[in-house]
Write a protein that holds these residues in place. Structure first.
Motif, PDB file in Angstrom:
ATOM      1  N   ALA A   1       0.864  -1.187   0.000  1.00  0.00           N
ATOM      2  CA  ALA A   1       0.000   0.000   0.000  1.00  0.00           C
ATOM      3  C   ALA A   1       0.899   1.234   0.000  1.00  0.00           C
ATOM      4  N   VAL A   2       0.698   2.113  -0.958  1.00  0.00           N
ATOM      5  CA  VAL A   2       1.528   3.315  -1.088  1.00  0.00           C
ATOM      6  C   VAL A   2       0.686   4.542  -0.761  1.00  0.00           C
ATOM      7  N   SER A   3       1.213   5.382   0.124  1.00  0.00           N
ATOM      8  CA  SER A   3       0.551   6.636   0.470  1.00  0.00           C
ATOM      9  C   SER A   3       1.491   7.792   0.145  1.00  0.00           C
ATOM     10  N   TYR A   4       0.917   8.966  -0.103  1.00  0.00           N
ATOM     11  CA  TYR A   4       1.700  10.132  -0.495  1.00  0.00           C
ATOM     12  C   TYR A   4       1.417  11.288   0.462  1.00  0.00           C
ATOM     13  N   LYS A   5       2.495  11.959   0.863  1.00  0.00           N
ATOM     14  CA  LYS A   5       2.380  13.090   1.779  1.00  0.00           C
ATOM     15  C   LYS A   5       3.007  14.315   1.120  1.00  0.00           C
ATOM     16  N   PHE A   6       2.347  15.471   1.251  1.00  0.00           N
ATOM     17  CA  PHE A   6       2.811  16.710   0.636  1.00  0.00           C
ATOM     18  C   PHE A   6       3.066  17.741   1.726  1.00  0.00           C
ATOM     19  N   GLU A   7       4.298  18.296   1.750  1.00  0.00           N
ATOM     20  CA  GLU A   7       4.669  19.265   2.769  1.00  0.00           C
ATOM     21  C   GLU A   7       5.397  20.440   2.119  1.00  0.00           C
ATOM     22  N   PRO A   8       4.954  21.676   2.388  1.00  0.00           N
ATOM     23  CA  PRO A   8       5.610  22.852   1.777  1.00  0.00           C
ATOM     24  C   PRO A   8       6.984  23.107   2.387  1.00  0.00           C
ATOM     25  N   MET A   9       7.933  23.459   1.542  1.00  0.00           N
ATOM     26  CA  MET A   9       9.269  23.794   2.014  1.00  0.00           C
ATOM     27  C   MET A   9       9.350  25.277   2.384  1.00  0.00           C
ATOM     28  N   ILE A  10      10.266  25.580   3.296  1.00  0.00           N
ATOM     29  CA  ILE A  10      10.491  26.948   3.747  1.00  0.00           C
ATOM     30  C   ILE A  10      11.750  27.496   3.079  1.00  0.00           C
ATOM     31  N   MET A  11      11.627  28.673   2.494  1.00  0.00           N
ATOM     32  CA  MET A  11      12.770  29.268   1.797  1.00  0.00           C
ATOM     33  C   MET A  11      13.833  29.732   2.781  1.00  0.00           C
ATOM     34  N   GLN A  12      15.099  29.521   2.417  1.00  0.00           N
ATOM     35  CA  GLN A  12      16.249  30.010   3.163  1.00  0.00           C
ATOM     36  C   GLN A  12      16.996  31.033   2.304  1.00  0.00           C
ATOM     37  N   THR A  13      17.887  31.771   2.907  1.00  0.00           N
ATOM     38  CA  THR A  13      18.654  32.768   2.150  1.00  0.00           C
ATOM     39  C   THR A  13      20.143  32.606   2.427  1.00  0.00           C
ATOM     40  N   THR A  14      20.915  32.862   1.403  1.00  0.00           N
ATOM     41  CA  THR A  14      22.370  32.846   1.542  1.00  0.00           C
ATOM     42  C   THR A  14      22.834  34.189   2.127  1.00  0.00           C
ATOM     43  N   LYS A  15      24.136  34.300   2.378  1.00  0.00           N
ATOM     44  CA  LYS A  15      24.681  35.546   2.941  1.00  0.00           C
ATOM     45  C   LYS A  15      24.487  36.721   2.012  1.00  0.00           C
ATOM     46  N   ASP A  16      24.468  36.451   0.706  1.00  0.00           N
ATOM     47  CA  ASP A  16      24.285  37.550  -0.246  1.00  0.00           C
ATOM     48  C   ASP A  16      22.815  37.776  -0.599  1.00  0.00           C
ATOM     49  N   GLY A  17      21.903  37.130   0.163  1.00  0.00           N
ATOM     50  CA  GLY A  17      20.484  37.392  -0.015  1.00  0.00           C
ATOM     51  C   GLY A  17      19.781  36.546  -1.060  1.00  0.00           C
ATOM     52  N   GLN A  18      20.470  35.546  -1.599  1.00  0.00           N
ATOM     53  CA  GLN A  18      19.863  34.691  -2.607  1.00  0.00           C
ATOM     54  C   GLN A  18      18.967  33.640  -1.930  1.00  0.00           C
ATOM     55  N   GLY A  19      17.708  33.555  -2.353  1.00  0.00           N
ATOM     56  CA  GLY A  19      16.795  32.588  -1.762  1.00  0.00           C
ATOM     57  C   GLY A  19      16.953  31.194  -2.358  1.00  0.00           C
ATOM     58  N   TYR A  20      16.774  30.167  -1.522  1.00  0.00           N
ATOM     59  CA  TYR A  20      16.867  28.796  -2.003  1.00  0.00           C
ATOM     60  C   TYR A  20      16.005  27.897  -1.125  1.00  0.00           C
TER      61      TYR A  20
ATOM     62  N   ARG B   1      10.452  19.172  -4.805  1.00  0.00           N
ATOM     63  CA  ARG B   1       9.946  19.981  -5.915  1.00  0.00           C
ATOM     64  C   ARG B   1      10.357  21.441  -5.719  1.00  0.00           C
ATOM     65  N   VAL B   2      11.039  22.017  -6.698  1.00  0.00           N
ATOM     66  CA  VAL B   2      11.461  23.422  -6.634  1.00  0.00           C
ATOM     67  C   VAL B   2      10.963  24.150  -7.880  1.00  0.00           C
ATOM     68  N   PRO B   3      10.714  25.464  -7.780  1.00  0.00           N
ATOM     69  CA  PRO B   3      10.218  26.210  -8.944  1.00  0.00           C
ATOM     70  C   PRO B   3      11.186  26.200 -10.120  1.00  0.00           C
ATOM     71  N   ALA B   4      12.494  26.233  -9.811  1.00  0.00           N
ATOM     72  CA  ALA B   4      13.521  26.233 -10.863  1.00  0.00           C
ATOM     73  C   ALA B   4      14.854  25.857 -10.228  1.00  0.00           C
ATOM     74  N   ARG B   5      15.829  25.544 -11.045  1.00  0.00           N
ATOM     75  CA  ARG B   5      17.146  25.154 -10.536  1.00  0.00           C
ATOM     76  C   ARG B   5      17.842  26.283  -9.792  1.00  0.00           C
ATOM     77  N   SER B   6      17.449  27.500 -10.041  1.00  0.00           N
ATOM     78  CA  SER B   6      18.061  28.646  -9.361  1.00  0.00           C
ATOM     79  C   SER B   6      17.735  28.665  -7.874  1.00  0.00           C
ATOM     80  N   PHE B   7      16.766  27.856  -7.442  1.00  0.00           N
ATOM     81  CA  PHE B   7      16.398  27.785  -6.033  1.00  0.00           C
ATOM     82  C   PHE B   7      17.133  26.667  -5.306  1.00  0.00           C
ATOM     83  N   ILE B   8      18.243  26.220  -5.880  1.00  0.00           N
ATOM     84  CA  ILE B   8      19.082  25.199  -5.264  1.00  0.00           C
ATOM     85  C   ILE B   8      20.424  25.822  -4.927  1.00  0.00           C
TER      86      ILE B   8
END
Length: 208
Positions: free
Chosen positions: A81-100, A197-204
């Protein structure tokens, strides 16, 4: 413990009892031939011994296979039996202000496997790339190498709800039935896989 797993416990008790019974039976048969009848052990006796030993070996191998070595078919709806769970991620920021949303920590990686770090409810989680993959929201949802029936309609809704920034956790669990009970794994988790799941690779954030 799941009640179905007592089938496996009972089966192992029977196999162990069969082993002692065969040893006891062979010993008594040989003693009877040598002591009571004072004759030599014949090929008929040897063949009977070998047959009894073979039965025990087959029983042990069969139980070891269903308990330890049988492969998990995640698409087998009768046993899994396979179940799926969905959880939103929280954005973090680098020292130069870039979100990921995801940080790939190569310093913590083991060989060719990376370690993905992400945040849920302000708590940090880490997962190996062997047990997770990253999905770019600019591309169609695709997970290579993992044979699961992903709920695409639900995923499309979550894309809109969480703006392509969430974790899909697929949890496979053994159902309560005879076969899983025989392997003493009924009710246990078979495997877990996560798609980040991320909006784009720039968020990594590729950490050095």
């Amino acid at each position: 413990m799941n009640g179905w797993n007592f089938i496996g416990i009972l089966a192992w008790i029977i196999v162990i009892a069969l082993l002692f019974l065969v040893v006891f039976n062979i010993r008594n048969r040989h003693l009877k031939i040598l002591v009571e009848h004072k004759t030599k052990i014949t090929w008929k006796t040897v063949c009977l011994d070998a047959l009894e030993i073979l039965v025990v070996i087959v029983a042990v191998i069969g139980m070891l296979y269903v308990s330890l070595f049988s492969r998990v078919d995640l698409n087998n709806k009768q046993d899994i039996a396979v179940s799926y769970k969905f959880e939103p991620m929280i954005m973090q920021t680098t020292k130069d202000g870039q979100g990921y949303y995801i940080k790939i920590d190569k310093n913590s990686s083991n060989g060719s496997n990376n370690v993905y770090q992400y945040w849920l409810d302000n708590s940090k989680y880490s997962v190996s790339s062997r047990e997770a993959s990253i999905s770019d929201g600019t591309l169609p949802f695709n997970v290579s190498g993992v044979h699961l029936n992903w709920p695409m309609k639900k995923i499309s809704k979550m894309d809109q709800k969480y703006q392509y920034a969430y974790v899909v956790t697929a949890e496979a669990k053994y159902k309560s039935n005879f076969i899983n009970g025989l392997g003493m794994r009924a009710g246990h988790y078979a495997s877990e896989y996560r798609v980040l799941r991320v909006p784009a690779r720039s968020f990594i954030n590729y950490a050095k």
